[in-house]
Design an enzyme around this catalytic site. Structure first.
Site, PDB file in Angstrom:
ATOM      1  N   LYS A 178      33.227  87.720  10.130  1.00  0.00           N
ATOM      2  CA  LYS A 178      34.115  86.553  10.111  1.00  0.00           C
ATOM      3  C   LYS A 178      33.676  85.603   9.013  1.00  0.00           C
ATOM      4  O   LYS A 178      32.644  84.948   9.123  1.00  0.00           O
ATOM      5  CB  LYS A 178      34.101  85.803  11.445  1.00  0.00           C
ATOM      6  N   GLU A 388      19.806  67.707   6.511  1.00  0.00           N
ATOM      7  CA  GLU A 388      20.402  68.492   5.432  1.00  0.00           C
ATOM      8  C   GLU A 388      21.722  67.852   4.995  1.00  0.00           C
ATOM      9  O   GLU A 388      22.618  67.662   5.809  1.00  0.00           O
ATOM     10  CB  GLU A 388      20.648  69.918   5.922  1.00  0.00           C
TER      11      GLU A 388
HETATM   12  P1  ADP Z   1      28.724  74.876   7.715  1.00  0.00           P
HETATM   13  O1  ADP Z   1      28.220  73.511   7.976  1.00  0.00           O
HETATM   14  O2  ADP Z   1      28.032  75.626   6.628  1.00  0.00           O
HETATM   15  O3  ADP Z   1      30.229  75.008   7.706  1.00  0.00           O
HETATM   16  P2  ADP Z   1      28.804  76.107  10.274  1.00  0.00           P
HETATM   17  O4  ADP Z   1      27.604  76.546  11.003  1.00  0.00           O
HETATM   18  O5  ADP Z   1      29.685  75.110  10.909  1.00  0.00           O
HETATM   19  O6  ADP Z   1      28.185  75.666   8.919  1.00  0.00           O
HETATM   20  O7  ADP Z   1      29.728  77.333   9.853  1.00  0.00           O
HETATM   21  C1  ADP Z   1      29.255  78.572   9.400  1.00  0.00           C
HETATM   22  C2  ADP Z   1      30.118  79.647  10.006  1.00  0.00           C
HETATM   23  O8  ADP Z   1      30.012  79.555  11.408  1.00  0.00           O
HETATM   24  C3  ADP Z   1      31.614  79.567   9.688  1.00  0.00           C
HETATM   25  O9  ADP Z   1      32.127  80.881   9.543  1.00  0.00           O
HETATM   26  C4  ADP Z   1      32.186  78.912  10.924  1.00  0.00           C
HETATM   27  O10 ADP Z   1      33.530  79.240  11.174  1.00  0.00           O
HETATM   28  C5  ADP Z   1      31.296  79.508  11.998  1.00  0.00           C
HETATM   29  N1  ADP Z   1      31.220  78.714  13.227  1.00  0.00           N
HETATM   30  C6  ADP Z   1      31.206  77.374  13.352  1.00  0.00           C
HETATM   31  N2  ADP Z   1      31.146  77.021  14.659  1.00  0.00           N
HETATM   32  C7  ADP Z   1      31.121  78.169  15.372  1.00  0.00           C
HETATM   33  C8  ADP Z   1      31.079  78.493  16.774  1.00  0.00           C
HETATM   34  N3  ADP Z   1      31.025  77.549  17.711  1.00  0.00           N
HETATM   35  N4  ADP Z   1      31.069  79.795  17.118  1.00  0.00           N
HETATM   36  C9  ADP Z   1      31.097  80.776  16.185  1.00  0.00           C
HETATM   37  N5  ADP Z   1      31.161  80.539  14.870  1.00  0.00           N
HETATM   38  C10 ADP Z   1      31.162  79.257  14.453  1.00  0.00           C
END
Ligand code: ADP
Length: 495
Positions: A178, A388
């Site tokens: 994903k 960060e």
């Molecule tokens: P960033 O701050 O780099 O966007 P995230 O950790 O929010 O970091 O996002 C990184 C990835 O994790 C993206 O593909 C995002 O869609 C996914 N993501 C964010 N929240 C969730 C969640 N609760 N469950 C699964 N995937 C998630």
């Protein structure tokens, strides 16, 4: 507006599919701040479909019975196809995340090496015969885990995809990936190359959408055996706890607040270039950003002056132009977040010596631009030194001696990387032992390679990507016992 944009499809079980919900969302070009395509808004039904397709491909398809050399050949072919289409993939990546076209071309031309390296490793994963103390031949077989889910962020979409996909496939797993909601296009484009390479259906699947809506269902699905995640520490920790409920394996590559440490005996011109590359390269949007600059007191003023002059002269603008050195922030949410941190640093009493605002250039009128920003007088307990930012914002902290530099560097909840600039190699080696970080760069910064393990200490992560260590994340060991005894002895006394 929306009706004019082309709709992408997800790739599940070897087919191009529409999302179960029938819903799409816009993906935005950060340079123009305008949408350019529509991405399927996947949900738990799509997650279920993809995981089941991957599970079937793992259990029943030709992938399972295929010899590892043959698996390697397919992975190698995918690498060659990426090499052939690298420039086209780079154009798409820039449209989605605003990174410099020159940098993305360079990065995507390098990605095939991951596929070649792990393709070569696929048929070299050997078990061992144990020096057993029983009348038996006992040996171990490294085996794949099953369905592996990869969730990746928007800063280096195809690279981070490949760091997970190549070893997972080489180990014999099937995968569901994903990409981030902001940058789904290249992962989907890559599936055209997966088809061309001739992978059996279901071995590689890509679904798209938002974290909560489709990411979580992928992680919690009962058939998922491993999660490879790159992203923020908060999301990684949350997903780790979800995976723990079903005792699933995880590899996490999370945040950082990496120190770049400049001693007074360093080659200062090189150190300036290294510090600039560390924090302004990729507009500061890398987990390994050297966002804390630790400078020895004797050279502090001189170094900051050199650094500010060099950084202030960097050309900000259209990421597609060859002369541009700093592009926009990748999306609107991140743009607001970085500006928020600049305010926080000011309120905390740090001194702004460069940047801190939008550049006043007509070329940058619409996009999510922020000037390269440098603060001095930062104390390591300020939020700007602890959290960060993920943007072009550097916090400068002064130190007196090596002991103090190590203490400041290690006083962080993160431990992803560290840089050391010195001409004293004994000191460099001592520093490399004392720093709590998964990567230590000496007189260089931001180097990564498919050959060399990468990952975090402390809250920066779990497990390692790249190198031989990288494939172990995707394997489990089975011990096999074959009796050499003439008869089964007393069945009531085992041991
Ligand atoms: P960033 O701050 O780099 O966007 P995230 O950790 O929010 O970091 O996002 C990184 C990835 O994790 C993206 O593909 C995002 O869609 C996914 N993501 C964010 N929240 C969730 C969640 N609760 N469950 C699964 N995937 C998630």
């Amino acid at each position: 507006m929306t009706g004019d944009l082309s709709k992408m499809k997800m790739y599940i079980g070897g087919e191009w599919v529409e999302p179960a919900s029938g819903e799409y969302f816009e993906t935005v070009d950060p340079f123009t701040a305008k949408p350019w395509a529509l991405v399927p808004r996947g949900n738990s039904a799509d997650a279920d479909r993809a995981i089941r397709a991957a599970d079937r491909a793992f259990r029943e398809g030709p992938w399972r019975s295929m010899h590892a050399s043959e698996r390697g050949r397919l992975i190698h072919r995918l690498g060659s196809l990426i090499e052939e289409h690298a420039d086209a993939l780079a154009e798409i990546e820039v449209r989605d995340n605003g990174r410099l076209l020159a940098e993305m071309r360079h990065q995507i031309r390098y990605i095939p090496k991951w596929y070649y390296y792990y393709a070569g490793l696929a048929d070299k994963i050997e078990g061992v015969v144990h020096p057993c103390d029983k009348p038996a031949l006992s040996y171990s077989r490294p085996e794949p885990l099953g369905v592996c889910v990869g969730i990746v962020p928007w800063n280096a979409p195809l690279l981070l995809f490949s760091l997970k996909a190549a070893p997972a496939l080489a180990a014999g797993n099937t995968i569901v990936m994903k990409p981030a909601e902001h940058t789904s296009a290249t992962a989907l484009k890559l599936m055209e190359l997966v088809e061309l390479a001739g992978f059996p259906p279901g071995v590689i699947n890509v679904v798209t959408g938002f974290g909560k809506e489709i990411g979580e269902p992928l992680v919690t699905h009962p058939l998922t055996r491993h999660l490879g995640f790159t992203g923020s520490t908060a999301t990684g920790a949350h997903l780790y706890s979800l995976a723990a409920r079903d005792v699933k394996r995880v590899s996490l590559e999370l945040g950082g607040k990496s120190p770049n440490i400049v001693f007074d005996d360093a080659d200062l011109d090189n150190a300036v270039r290294g510090v600039v590359g560390g924090i302004f390269g990729a507009t500061g949007q890398t987990c390994i950003a050297g966002s804390r600059l630790l400078v020895q007191r004797r050279i502090h003023d001189q170094f900051v002056e050199k650094l500010s002059a060099f950084s202030g002269a960097a050309r900000v603008g259209d990421p597609r132009k060859a002369e541009t050195q700093i592009g926009p922030i990748a999306n609107a949410m991140q743009y607001d977040r970085v500006l928020g941190y600049i305010d926080i640093a000011r309120q905390e009493g740090a001194s702004l010596v460069l940047g801190g605002k939008r550049p006043r250039l007509t070329e940058c009128e619409d996009g999510f631009f922020i000037e390269p920003t440098i603060f001095t007088g930062v104390k390591n307990d300020m939020r700007i030194a602890r959290e960060e930012v993920f943007g072009p914002v550097l916090s400068t902290i002064v130190f007196d001696d090596q002991e103090e530099a190590v203490a400041i560097a290690n006083d962080s909840e993160f431990g992803l990387a560290a840089g050391v600039w010195t001409s004293d190699m004994k000191r460099a080696l001592r520093m490399s032992e004392q720093l709590d970080a998964g990567s230590v760069w000496i007189n260089t910064y931001r180097d990564i390679s498919y050959t060399t393990p990468f990952g975090g200490y402390k809250k920066s992560g779990l497990g390692r990507e790249n190198g031989v260590e990288g494939i172990r994340e995707y394997l489990q060991t089975k011990a096999v016992w074959l009796s050499t005894a003439k008869e089964v002895e007393n069945p009531f006394v085992i041991g």
